[in-house]
Write a protein that holds these residues in place. Sequence first.
Motif, short mmCIF file in Angstrom:
data_model
loop_
_atom_site.label_atom_id
_atom_site.label_comp_id
_atom_site.label_asym_id
_atom_site.label_seq_id
_atom_site.Cartn_x
_atom_site.Cartn_y
_atom_site.Cartn_z
N GLY B 19 -27.32 -20.62 -35.26
CA GLY B 19 -28.39 -20.22 -34.33
C GLY B 19 -27.92 -20.09 -32.91
N PRO B 20 -27.36 -21.18 -32.31
CA PRO B 20 -26.87 -21.08 -30.93
C PRO B 20 -25.82 -19.99 -30.75
CG PRO B 20 -26.96 -23.37 -31.61
CD PRO B 20 -27.30 -22.56 -32.82
N ILE B 21 -24.98 -19.79 -31.75
CA ILE B 21 -23.94 -18.74 -31.63
C ILE B 21 -24.61 -17.37 -31.47
CG2 ILE B 21 -22.16 -17.48 -32.89
CD1 ILE B 21 -21.19 -20.12 -33.98
N LEU B 22 -25.62 -17.11 -32.31
CA LEU B 22 -26.29 -15.82 -32.23
C LEU B 22 -27.03 -15.65 -30.91
CD1 LEU B 22 -27.61 -15.29 -35.86
CD2 LEU B 22 -25.89 -13.95 -34.63
N VAL B 23 -27.66 -16.73 -30.44
CA VAL B 23 -28.36 -16.66 -29.15
C VAL B 23 -27.35 -16.38 -28.03
CG1 VAL B 23 -29.67 -17.99 -27.45
CG2 VAL B 23 -30.27 -18.14 -29.86
N PHE B 24 -26.20 -17.08 -28.11
CA PHE B 24 -25.16 -16.88 -27.08
C PHE B 24 -24.67 -15.43 -27.10
CE2 PHE B 24 -20.63 -17.30 -25.71
CZ PHE B 24 -20.92 -17.52 -24.36
N SER B 25 -24.54 -14.86 -28.31
CA SER B 25 -24.06 -13.48 -28.39
C SER B 25 -25.06 -12.53 -27.73
CB SER B 25 -23.79 -13.09 -29.84
OG SER B 25 -24.97 -12.64 -30.46
N LEU B 26 -26.35 -12.82 -27.90
CA LEU B 26 -27.36 -11.98 -27.26
C LEU B 26 -27.34 -12.17 -25.74
CD1 LEU B 26 -30.37 -12.32 -29.72
CD2 LEU B 26 -28.89 -10.35 -29.35
N PHE B 27 -27.06 -13.41 -25.31
CA PHE B 27 -26.95 -13.67 -23.88
C PHE B 27 -25.80 -12.84 -23.29
CE2 PHE B 27 -24.40 -16.02 -20.77
CZ PHE B 27 -25.26 -15.95 -19.68
N LEU B 28 -24.65 -12.87 -23.98
CA LEU B 28 -23.50 -12.09 -23.51
C LEU B 28 -23.85 -10.62 -23.42
CD1 LEU B 28 -20.39 -13.58 -25.32
CD2 LEU B 28 -20.92 -13.66 -22.89
N LEU B 29 -24.56 -10.13 -24.42
CA LEU B 29 -24.95 -8.73 -24.44
C LEU B 29 -25.78 -8.38 -23.21
CD1 LEU B 29 -25.46 -5.97 -25.86
CD2 LEU B 29 -27.35 -7.06 -27.05
N ALA B 30 -26.73 -9.27 -22.88
CA ALA B 30 -27.62 -8.97 -21.76
C ALA B 30 -26.93 -9.19 -20.42
CB ALA B 30 -28.87 -9.84 -21.86
N ALA B 31 -26.00 -10.16 -20.37
CA ALA B 31 -25.38 -10.51 -19.10
C ALA B 31 -24.30 -9.51 -18.69
CB ALA B 31 -24.77 -11.91 -19.19
N GLY B 32 -23.87 -8.71 -19.67
CA GLY B 32 -22.66 -7.90 -19.48
C GLY B 32 -22.70 -6.93 -18.32
N ALA B 41 -18.02 -8.08 -26.33
CA ALA B 41 -17.86 -9.53 -26.42
C ALA B 41 -19.00 -10.13 -27.24
CB ALA B 41 -17.82 -10.13 -25.03
N GLY B 42 -20.23 -9.68 -26.98
CA GLY B 42 -21.38 -10.19 -27.71
C GLY B 42 -21.25 -9.92 -29.20
N GLY B 43 -20.83 -8.71 -29.53
CA GLY B 43 -20.66 -8.36 -30.93
C GLY B 43 -19.63 -9.22 -31.63
N LEU B 44 -18.54 -9.53 -30.92
CA LEU B 44 -17.50 -10.37 -31.52
C LEU B 44 -18.03 -11.77 -31.78
CD1 LEU B 44 -14.18 -9.42 -29.71
CD2 LEU B 44 -14.85 -8.98 -32.06
N VAL B 45 -18.82 -12.31 -30.81
CA VAL B 45 -19.37 -13.65 -31.00
C VAL B 45 -20.32 -13.66 -32.19
CG1 VAL B 45 -20.84 -15.40 -29.96
CG2 VAL B 45 -19.04 -14.34 -28.61
N ALA B 46 -21.14 -12.61 -32.31
CA ALA B 46 -22.02 -12.51 -33.48
C ALA B 46 -21.19 -12.41 -34.75
CB ALA B 46 -22.94 -11.31 -33.35
N GLY B 47 -20.02 -11.76 -34.64
CA GLY B 47 -19.12 -11.68 -35.78
C GLY B 47 -18.66 -13.05 -36.24
N VAL B 48 -18.53 -13.99 -35.29
CA VAL B 48 -18.16 -15.35 -35.65
C VAL B 48 -19.23 -15.98 -36.54
CG1 VAL B 48 -17.75 -17.68 -34.74
CG2 VAL B 48 -16.77 -15.71 -33.58
N ALA B 49 -20.50 -15.70 -36.21
CA ALA B 49 -21.59 -16.22 -37.03
C ALA B 49 -21.50 -15.65 -38.44
CB ALA B 49 -22.93 -15.87 -36.39
N VAL B 50 -21.18 -14.35 -38.52
CA VAL B 50 -21.02 -13.73 -39.85
C VAL B 50 -19.91 -14.41 -40.63
CG1 VAL B 50 -20.39 -11.61 -41.05
CG2 VAL B 50 -21.86 -11.49 -39.03
N LEU B 51 -18.82 -14.70 -39.93
CA LEU B 51 -17.67 -15.33 -40.55
C LEU B 51 -18.04 -16.74 -41.04
CD1 LEU B 51 -14.88 -14.11 -40.85
CD2 LEU B 51 -14.11 -15.51 -38.95
N LEU B 52 -18.83 -17.46 -40.24
CA LEU B 52 -19.26 -18.80 -40.62
C LEU B 52 -20.12 -18.75 -41.87
CD1 LEU B 52 -20.20 -20.74 -37.36
CD2 LEU B 52 -18.37 -21.23 -39.00
N ALA B 53 -21.02 -17.75 -41.92
CA ALA B 53 -21.87 -17.61 -43.09
C ALA B 53 -21.02 -17.36 -44.33
CB ALA B 53 -22.86 -16.46 -42.88
N TRP B 54 -19.94 -16.59 -44.15
CA TRP B 54 -19.06 -16.33 -45.28
C TRP B 54 -18.35 -17.61 -45.73
CZ3 TRP B 54 -13.61 -16.72 -45.36
CH2 TRP B 54 -13.04 -16.33 -46.58
N ALA B 55 -17.92 -18.40 -44.72
CA ALA B 55 -17.20 -19.63 -45.04
C ALA B 55 -18.12 -20.57 -45.82
CB ALA B 55 -16.71 -20.30 -43.76
#
Lengths: 488, 150
Positions: B19-32, B41-55
């Motif tokens: 959850g926090p990772i996805l929120v942070f990714s949206l923050f990066l998107l808006a702050a950019g 950068a935001g997309g990559l952070v959201a990608g981390v969440a995807v990777l975690l879900a896979w793990a």
Amino acid sequence: MSWLLPVLVAGPLLGAAITLVFGRRLMPQRITTLSIVAGTAAGALALLAHVDGEGMVTAQMGGWPAPLGITLVADRFSAIVLSVSALMLVAVLVYAMAQLGRDAIDWWFHTKYLTLTAGVTLSLLTGDLFNLFVGFEVMLVSSYVLLTVRSTQREIRSTMSYVVINLLASALFLVTIAFTYGISATMNLADLSVRLAEVDPAASRTLSLLMLVVFGIKAALFPLFMWLPDSYPTAPTPVTAIFAGLLTKVGVFVIIRTQTLLFPADEPSGLLLFVAGTTMTVGVLGAIAQNDVKRILSFHIVSQIGYMIMGLGLLSIAGLAAAVLYITHHIIVKTGLFLVAGVVEAEYGSGGLDRTGGLLHRRPVVAALFLPFALSLAGIPPFSGFVAKLALVQEGLALGQGAIVAVSLAVSVLTLFSMTKIWGATFWGEEKEASGRAGRPELATTGVVLALSLAVAATAGPLGELSLRAAADLMDPAVYVSAVLGGS
Amino acid sequence: MKPQRDSAILDAGITVASGPILVFSLFLLAAGHNQPGGGFAGGLVAGVAVLLAWAGGGTELVRRIVPLRSSALMGAGLLVATLTALAPLVLGMGFLESGYVEVAVPAIGDVKLVSAVLFDIGVYLLVVGMSLGLVRALGESEPSEGEGST
């Protein structure tokens, strides 16, 4: 007209987005791709007509003025190369669609083809050194995927050297960009042209050499060409044909652009002529030693690049005009020859000279397609290669560069020899067992490319004058600089 | 293909962190626009969440959370980005030129809405689609429908 420049770059990207959304549905993908690529070609031709009539067109990205923002520039030279390239992109796309399913050209093909198109247009139109890097990368990443997509062991192995060498060249390109920025504090090519004239000549010569090496790898100059004959022949025919026609020529285009704009000189360059001569010779000798149609043709790409660099090396208006004419002729003929090679492979299942034979009797039409291309490549009149080579030889003699002229004529004879090798083994000789049959659409597209090549020869007069005008612009960097920076 | 060992700690950690990772990714998107961050950068952070879900749950779980083809997501992103880049041309401005409006939002104050954000959203979608495709292509023994080489 300046709106057209970004559209030519973003249009193919938009098309790529649409094909991605369509996923595996083939029909909408084909319609999108064909209309976008055809539109790009139409736009390129309109741009050429406009630039030739009313002078250079520039566009500033994001509305930031030059030299702060990224500039897109079209002059006669880039418009000519862009038009020919776009026409070949259309022809090869139609050929690829005809081959669909047989030569492993499938749904994945369209998106990469469109991003490749975007990379080519961006590389040709950009007026910014770093943006040029981006254009090259878009083009190269698409080419990596197109080369490896069949993923057989042989392809992966031969593409390895292609990827590794191009990554190395890209890294070196970045280093060169850093040096350039360190010396001049600008990335805009027009601004660079002004500022590099004021720096220490030693620094400017170093940059000139670095850029020659970086783009020399992309253009497959001697001694940096080894990656090419190894990687091109393994890909599906349409992929090889478009790479052979366009990619190295984009490298040549950038060499000519950077050397004339950033490091202007007006007497023949011994270094460039030496590189030109060795590239011609080594390429053609390599071709003679091969035993496969596509491999012979791949070595000829290298050899022919030498002629274009010879035109640049003469560093005169007529010399550069000959180089422009040569690029125009070569893009068409080389693409056409690889399409014929694809037809031969479709007939015999292989382009190995020992496995083909007697095609003249079985399919005379294929021979009729091959012969004019082959003679044109060797520079036999009345074909387009003759026109371009004649211009080179005349200017070489006029400038007293007898050595390079002698080399270029000898290489022409050897080119003819290696073409007769294909002719003798594939079209003459005893009939070998054929495994398939090339379809009508493939033959028809190759025929259209041939017609274009003949048109180059038939309109050699006006085309020659156009390339003279293009070369006159190239030899006078002030034209480019004032068009971009506005009358400084 | 599911990663081999099940671990309660891992599963709980992933649930808490995603959850926090996805929120942070949206923050990066808006702050950019004016600060470090942006669509990439935001997309990559959201990608981390995807990777975690896979793990945590393998490609099955990823498919359940994002029931989309990765190529569709990438296509949509690229489409949004190129259209945003081309739109100013229609309005007679330069390619990629950005316009903005300032809106007074009650309780928050003046908010500057920049059209460049649309471009960033396109890039964000493109990068998320890419990480999705990456996880599916590398995390699965058999390539599935619509993936492979996108």
